[in-house]
Write an enzyme that holds these catalytic residues in place. Structure first.
Site, PDB file in Angstrom:
ATOM      1  CD  GLU A 177      69.290  37.451  40.781  1.00  0.00           C
ATOM      2  OE1 GLU A 177      69.203  36.673  41.757  1.00  0.00           O
ATOM      3  OE2 GLU A 177      70.304  37.565  40.088  1.00  0.00           O
TER       4      GLU A 177
ATOM      5  CD  GLU B 144      71.176  39.169  45.590  1.00  0.00           C
ATOM      6  OE1 GLU B 144      71.129  40.416  45.548  1.00  0.00           O
ATOM      7  OE2 GLU B 144      70.237  38.451  45.223  1.00  0.00           O
TER       8      GLU B 144
END
Ligand code: NAD
Length: 703
Positions: A106, A126
């Site tokens: 990210e 995640e």
């Protein structure tokens, strides 16, 4: 400690992360990164900025050690860091090598350019913790890879090799060579060509038929996500990337992330993640205890377990001397091992050449002399103390000093086995689960005299074999089977109360257990318990060990292998069919024992069986047999089909509230016919419930 180094060369500031092992984005690194971006912007000698990781790669993402602590959300959080990077007036280039996962990816997507090398591992994992990438990953990745490819990565959590993405807009430059050099020269090019900043947030995301595709994805994922909300939430977040402006999409991502963070499923998955890391630490054995080298292993017995254990060892590349008493037993064992690999060959996960390589690691023998130079022996012979005595006395004579002698016994006393040798400090239990080459669980049984370095070596070996190892003290059944005995007894009591096997199984399967206890019994073979009860009855003639399944066994119903047990089975089928004959046997047994049947609800079934597990778990914890509650959870999750989304029996108890669990147990204990020695809440459970504490807060002891 300085988590980041700052160096300026030819107008390029190189910000190098230095936070081993994987440059996780913990608070100190986040603070250092924000400060370094500001410093580089303020420095007139800097024209562009390169972010790069040292050691294992760019960054593995969030720091798991911060989970659940105030540091996790402390300023600056990851989203703030990414905004700082994205808003930097000077172009920021991510140099992506090694791990680039989760928050690391990210962050890289928040940079203005990305330079890659082959061999980098890219992922947004995640979802495996019941979450979604919550720092812009669901908004930026679709802009770079397109909706379909991004969704695949986000929903699966799978790792993708950087080579596969080299031609996508994820990378502005890609190539072999020194990554820092490549990234710096790319940065100089950006400056020279006055390319300015390219922000992913400004990229257009156009997908014709996006709505239809997203609906297709929802339907597909719904069918496989089971009780987990995260995969569908990932789709909703990506849908927001398609449907909304960037900032509104980020907001939606945040809302979905927060909801998942509060979900019990994610809490359970994060608990398991932490539990697996905690389990390898032994309370009174320092992590840096020197371990004994294991280069060659002996396995005694080529039966069900010996064969599976041998497979686990050779799969990890360890040479094995496999010993049997007779040639035909050895041949049978080897043939079974070969057969067990056929599935992997068919699926293509293994090829003939590597199978041959693995099988070549086995040295079959009938002669104990072949074991003289092994570093570890694992015994998996018949479950008889007399046979174990002969084996361990022989091993003591023939195996070199310093070697570890392990037993796979399920129910015999490991301390007695250790005392058959003159080196009880080298003896340990390695309790594998069947099939040993498949099941991840390994109970590492610590005898009264087991040396710390023997324990540490066993834990390391289990990691080499890809197992989840849990340390257990010596007691009847160790952690798992000791709890299972209570669970089985509770299930049997329910039959006496008026339930039928199919009702008990259905209720527990609805709760999430992989299989109900009676189906498990039929799968494992009812004759095993029958033989054990006969042995126990002979040992303790004044106690009643009888069980309805004795009558099934007397009728030749041993379970699936005889086509009938608690259920009946069509020839060749494993599908259980409720059997009126069994109902009649149970009814007759109830009458004989003086039970009057009543209605038993699914809720009562779940409560009795699961609370029986929890209560025994509490005793195991207070006895010091398990080191911590989360170890017990791992045993049940990996060895007994407990549902991962409930986090294990002890975590489930904590979530339910120990006060409620204790009260329910008390009420069962007070019912007529209940065995109060079983159902009275364990002292530790009562104490924690009174103090308003949880099992996870209990710091155990080592035994
Ligand atoms: P098994 O009967 O399938 O295999 C035992 C093997 O040991 C046989 O091949 C036999 O020929 C061999 N053997 C017997 N005496 C021997 C000796 N003196 N020297 C060398 N070989 C000898 O039994 P199993 O199911 O593999 O169980 C082995 C051990 O593992 C037992 O202690 C059992 O309690 C334990 N265990 C079994 C399971 C399970 O699910 N089957 C699970 C965990 C632990």
């Amino acid at each position: 400690m300085n988590k980041l180094s700052f160096e300026v060369k030819d107008g390029i500031a190189v910000l190098k992360f230095d936070n081993p092992p994987v440059n996780s984005l913990g608070l100190e690194l986040r603070q250092a990164l924000v400060a370094a971006i500001q410093r580089a912007n303020a420095d007139p000698g800097v024209e562009a900025i390169v972010l790069i990781g040292s050691g294992a790669g760019f960054s593995g993402g969030a720091d798991i050690r911060e989970f659940g602590t105030p540091k996790a959300g402390a300023y600056p959080n990851l989203r703030t860091v990414i905004s700082e990077v994205e808003d930097s007036a000077k172009p920021v280039i991510a140099a992506i090598g090694g791990v680039c996962m989760g928050g690391g990816l990210e962050l890289a997507m928040g940079c203005h350019y990305r330079v890659g090398v082959p061999g980098a591992r890219i992922a947004l994992p995640e979802v495996k913790l019941g979450l979604l990438p919550g720092a812009g990953g669901t908004q930026r990745l679709p802009r770079l890879l397109g909706v379909e490819a991004a969704l695949n990565i986000i929903v699966s959590g799978a790792t993708v090799a950087s080579e596969k993405l080299r031609d996508t807009p994820l990378f502005d430059a890609f190539g072999e060579g020194d990554l820092q050099e490549n990234a710096s020269s790319f940065a100089r090019k950006v400056v020279a060509e006055k390319r300015g900043r390219k922000r992913v947030r400004d990229m257009k995301l156009d997908m014709p038929n996006a709505e239809a595709y997203l609906q297709f994805a929802r339907n597909t994922v719904k069918a496989v996500a089971g009780p987990y909300p995260a995969p569908l939430a990932c789709i909703e977040a990506v849908a927001a990337a398609v449907e909304k402006p960037f900032d509104a999409g980020l907001k939606r991502e945040r809302e979905l992330f927060t909801t998942l963070m509060l979900s019990p499923e994610s809490a359970a998955l994060r608990h398991i993640f932490q539990a697996e890391r905690a389990a390898s630490h032994i309370l009174d054995v320092p992590d840096d205890t020197p371990i004994r080298p294991i280069a060659k292993v002996g396995v005694i017995g080529a039966g069900t377990m010996g064969g599976g254990i041998t497979m686990s060892l050779i799969n990890a590349g360890l040479p094995v001397v496999l010993l049997e008493t007779k040639q035909d037993a050895l041949d049978r064992g080897l043939a079974t091992i070969r057969r067990n690999y056929q599935g992997a060959l068919r699926k293509g996960t293994l090829n003939e050449a590597s199978l041959a390589q693995r099988l070549a690691l086995i040295t079959p023998t009938l002669d104990y002399a072949a074991l003289s130079d092994v570093d570890l022996v694992i015994e998996a012979v018949f479950e008889s103390m007399e046979v174990k005595r002969q084996v361990f006395e022989t091993l003591d004579r023939v195996v070199k000093q310093g070697a570890i002698l392990a037993s796979n016994t399920s129910a015999l006393n490991l301390n007695d086995i250790a005392n058959f040798t003159r080196r009880p400090q080298d003896v340990i239990g390695l309790h594998f689960f069947s099939p040993a080459n498949v099941m991840r669980l390994l109970e590492v049984v610590r005898g009264a005299k087991t040396a710390p370095d023997v324990l540490a070596t066993a834990m390391r070996l289990s990691k080499t074999m890809g197992k989840v190892a849990v340390v257990s003290g010596v007691c009847d059944g160790f952690i798992g089977n000791r709890m299972l005995a209570r669970y089985g007894a509770a299930a049997h009591d329910l039959l006496m109360a008026g339930a039928l096997p199919q009702q008990v199984d259905a209720a527990l399967q609805d709760f999430g257990m992989a299989m109900g206890p009676f189906r498990v019994g039929d799968l494992a073979g009812l004759d095993i318990g029958w033989a054990l009860r006969k042995r126990r009855s002979a040992e303790f003639p004044d106690r009643d060990f009888s069980n309805v399944s004795d009558i099934l066994c007397e009728a030749g119903r041993f379970g699936q292998k005889t086509g009938a047990g608690w259920y009946k089975y069509a020839p060749g089928s494993r599908h259980p069919i409720p059997d009126p004959t069994v109902t009649a046997i149970i009814e007759e047994y109830r009458r004989k024992k003086g039970f009057t049947p009543r209605n038993v609800s699914p809720q009562e079934i779940v409560e009795r069986c699961i609370y029986a597990l929890i209560n025994e778990g509490a005793r195991i914890l207070e006895d010091g047999i398990a080191q911590r509650a989360s170890d017990i959870d791992l045993v049940y999750l990996n060895g007994y089909g407990f549902p991962a989304y409930r986090g294990g029996p002890m975590f489930y108890a904590d979530q339910t509230g120990l006060h409620d669990v204790a009260r329910a147990l008390q009420s069962i204990a007070a019912q007529p016919g209940s065995d109060s020695s079983v159902w009275t809440p364990a002292p530790l459970l009562t104490q924690l419930a009174q103090q308003g504490r949880s099992f996870s807060e209990f710091k155990g002891s080592a035994k």
